[in-house]
Design a protein around this motif. Structure first.
Motif, mmCIF file in Angstrom:
data_model
loop_
_atom_site.group_PDB
_atom_site.id
_atom_site.type_symbol
_atom_site.label_atom_id
_atom_site.label_comp_id
_atom_site.label_asym_id
_atom_site.label_seq_id
_atom_site.Cartn_x
_atom_site.Cartn_y
_atom_site.Cartn_z
ATOM 1 N N ASP A 121 0.840 -1.194 0.018
ATOM 2 C CA ASP A 121 0.027 -0.033 0.130
ATOM 3 C C ASP A 121 0.935 1.246 -0.070
ATOM 4 O O ASP A 121 0.219 2.280 -0.059
ATOM 5 N N ILE A 122 2.309 1.085 0.234
ATOM 6 C CA ILE A 122 3.035 2.505 0.163
ATOM 7 C C ILE A 122 3.324 2.717 -1.277
ATOM 8 O O ILE A 122 3.583 1.848 -2.052
ATOM 9 N N PRO A 123 3.088 3.983 -1.552
ATOM 10 C CA PRO A 123 3.142 4.467 -2.799
ATOM 11 C C PRO A 123 4.421 4.382 -3.660
ATOM 12 O O PRO A 123 5.585 4.533 -2.628
ATOM 13 N N ILE A 124 4.508 3.750 -4.698
ATOM 14 C CA ILE A 124 5.671 3.750 -5.331
ATOM 15 C C ILE A 124 5.622 4.901 -6.359
ATOM 16 O O ILE A 124 4.876 4.636 -7.420
ATOM 17 N N LEU A 125 6.748 5.690 -6.544
ATOM 18 C CA LEU A 125 6.708 6.785 -7.797
ATOM 19 C C LEU A 125 7.009 5.936 -9.058
ATOM 20 O O LEU A 125 7.736 5.119 -9.334
ATOM 21 N N ASN A 126 6.000 6.679 -9.919
ATOM 22 C CA ASN A 126 6.013 5.944 -11.203
ATOM 23 C C ASN A 126 6.803 6.919 -12.225
ATOM 24 O O ASN A 126 6.267 8.057 -12.679
ATOM 25 N N MET A 127 8.106 6.689 -12.349
ATOM 26 C CA MET A 127 9.043 7.482 -13.113
ATOM 27 C C MET A 127 8.448 7.876 -14.458
ATOM 28 O O MET A 127 8.395 9.237 -14.755
ATOM 29 N N PRO A 128 8.016 6.936 -15.373
ATOM 30 C CA PRO A 128 7.522 7.431 -16.740
ATOM 31 C C PRO A 128 6.389 8.332 -16.576
ATOM 32 O O PRO A 128 6.563 9.304 -17.379
ATOM 33 N N HIS A 129 5.436 7.911 -15.797
ATOM 34 C CA HIS A 129 4.185 8.860 -15.878
ATOM 35 C C HIS A 129 4.642 10.027 -15.227
ATOM 36 O O HIS A 129 4.015 11.180 -15.933
ATOM 37 N N VAL A 130 5.500 10.301 -14.251
ATOM 38 C CA VAL A 130 5.905 11.621 -13.738
ATOM 39 C C VAL A 130 6.480 12.522 -14.634
ATOM 40 O O VAL A 130 6.178 13.640 -14.937
ATOM 41 N N ALA A 131 7.253 11.822 -15.507
ATOM 42 C CA ALA A 131 8.241 12.496 -16.375
ATOM 43 C C ALA A 131 7.141 12.919 -17.434
ATOM 44 O O ALA A 131 7.575 14.071 -18.034
ATOM 45 N N ILE A 132 6.407 12.193 -18.269
ATOM 46 C CA ILE A 132 5.517 12.701 -19.262
ATOM 47 C C ILE A 132 4.768 13.771 -18.684
ATOM 48 O O ILE A 132 4.276 14.770 -19.552
ATOM 49 N N GLN A 133 4.234 13.883 -17.423
ATOM 50 C CA GLN A 133 3.267 14.774 -16.947
ATOM 51 C C GLN A 133 4.200 15.991 -16.933
ATOM 52 O O GLN A 133 3.523 17.149 -17.398
ATOM 53 N N GLU A 134 5.210 16.050 -16.696
ATOM 54 C CA GLU A 134 6.235 17.103 -16.496
ATOM 55 C C GLU A 134 6.425 17.751 -17.960
ATOM 56 O O GLU A 134 6.419 18.828 -18.170
ATOM 57 N N MET A 135 6.862 16.775 -18.966
ATOM 58 C CA MET A 135 6.777 17.231 -20.255
ATOM 59 C C MET A 135 5.613 18.103 -21.019
ATOM 60 O O MET A 135 5.944 18.902 -21.674
ATOM 61 N N VAL A 136 4.789 17.399 -20.599
ATOM 62 C CA VAL A 136 3.228 18.433 -21.039
ATOM 63 C C VAL A 136 3.104 19.727 -20.290
ATOM 64 O O VAL A 136 2.950 20.489 -21.109
ATOM 65 N N LYS A 137 3.774 19.763 -19.088
ATOM 66 C CA LYS A 137 3.947 21.313 -18.728
ATOM 67 C C LYS A 137 4.849 21.912 -19.367
ATOM 68 O O LYS A 137 4.680 23.378 -19.428
ATOM 69 N N LYS A 138 6.010 21.511 -19.385
ATOM 70 C CA LYS A 138 6.956 22.445 -19.849
ATOM 71 C C LYS A 138 7.146 22.475 -21.198
ATOM 72 O O LYS A 138 7.579 23.578 -21.811
ATOM 73 N N TYR A 139 6.872 21.559 -22.106
ATOM 74 C CA TYR A 139 6.665 21.883 -23.634
ATOM 75 C C TYR A 139 5.266 21.348 -24.092
ATOM 76 O O TYR A 139 4.967 20.393 -24.996
#
Length: 245
Positions: free
Chosen positions: A99-117
């Motif tokens: 139940d401990i959250p595991i950060l999803n690197m690809p998901h977080v990266a593409i979320q940031e991509m959409v914001k930045k570019y």
């Protein structure tokens, strides 16, 4: 120890060292106690991720990382980070273990991509052949409404040389000219608007050779910032609730 997170790394060790170095450099500090609490699991003997993804007769890395996750879960960290893009092939299965959250690197990266570019439409992807084959980033990029542009064979061979020869074999030695040539090929030959670095070794190359003008989405750099943001938020909440170490 309370108010901490777990880093599951060693895939490879030099790339994990880069994550830790950036984590410590970017954390706002004025004294020892301002640094973040974390446990680093540098599991260097995890079987090769790409080898298994491309050939399921090879040793499966899932049970090895799964055991690390289950062991760390008994310590109750606030969250976990897996410092390897290719290992996210089993992300959903890993998250089901705890139940401990595991950060999803690809998901977080593409979320940031959409914001930045936000105007970028053709998104180049360079990574291990395992990540290229498993579709982790393809799914995230397409879900964001962008077109995925894969490296062609010649570019992929250069990417492999940079990842496996320059960095993994030679202990983090980065040929900046090779890295910049790969970016140039992805930009001009493949006609991309931005380029995702979908491998932590490529993130190390970006750290050591950032002197270029190409638009890159550095997944490891982004997950470093996310780790700091989440850890500091959890620390603040703990202090407000009167929790101490």
């Amino acid at each position: 120890m309370k108010d901490f997170f777990t880093v599951i790394g060693g895939m490879g060790t030099m790339a994990t060292e880069s994550y830790i170095r950036l984590l410590n450099e970017r954390t706002p500090t004025k004294r020892d106690q301002d640094y973040l609490n974390y446990i680093l699991v540098n599991h260097a003997t995890v079987p090769d991720r790409t080898a298994y993804i491309l050939d399921h007769t090879k040793p499966n890395f899932f049970p090895v990382i799964a055991e690390d996750i289950k062991q760390q879960a008994t310590l109750h960290p606030d969250f976990m980070v897996i410092v390897c893009n290719t290992a996210h092939y089993f992300y959903d299965d890993f998250q089901k273990l705890t139940d401990i959250p595991i950060l999803n690197m690809p998901h977080v990266a593409i979320q940031e991509m959409v914001k930045k570019y936000p105007e970028a439409k053709r998104i180049g992807l360079i990574a291990t052949e395992g990540t290229m084959a498993d579709g982790i980033y393809n799914h995230e990029i397409e879900a964001a409404g962008r077109e995925v542009v894969m490296a062609d064979h010649d570019i992929q061979m250069e990417v492999n040389e940079l990842i496996y020869h320059d960095i993994k074999e030679n202990r983090g030695e980065v040929d900046g000219s090779l890295y910049h040539h790969i970016l140039s090929e992805m930009k001009h030959k493949m006609h991309t608007d931005a380029i995702v670095l979908g491998c932590t070794e490529l993130s190390l190359a970006q750290e050591k050779a950032p002197d270029h003008h190409y638009r890159v989405i550095d997944a490891q750099s982004i997950i470093v910032d996310k780790s700091i943001e989440l850890a500091e938020s959890n620390r603040k909440a703990a202090r407000e609730n009167g929790a101490t170490d």
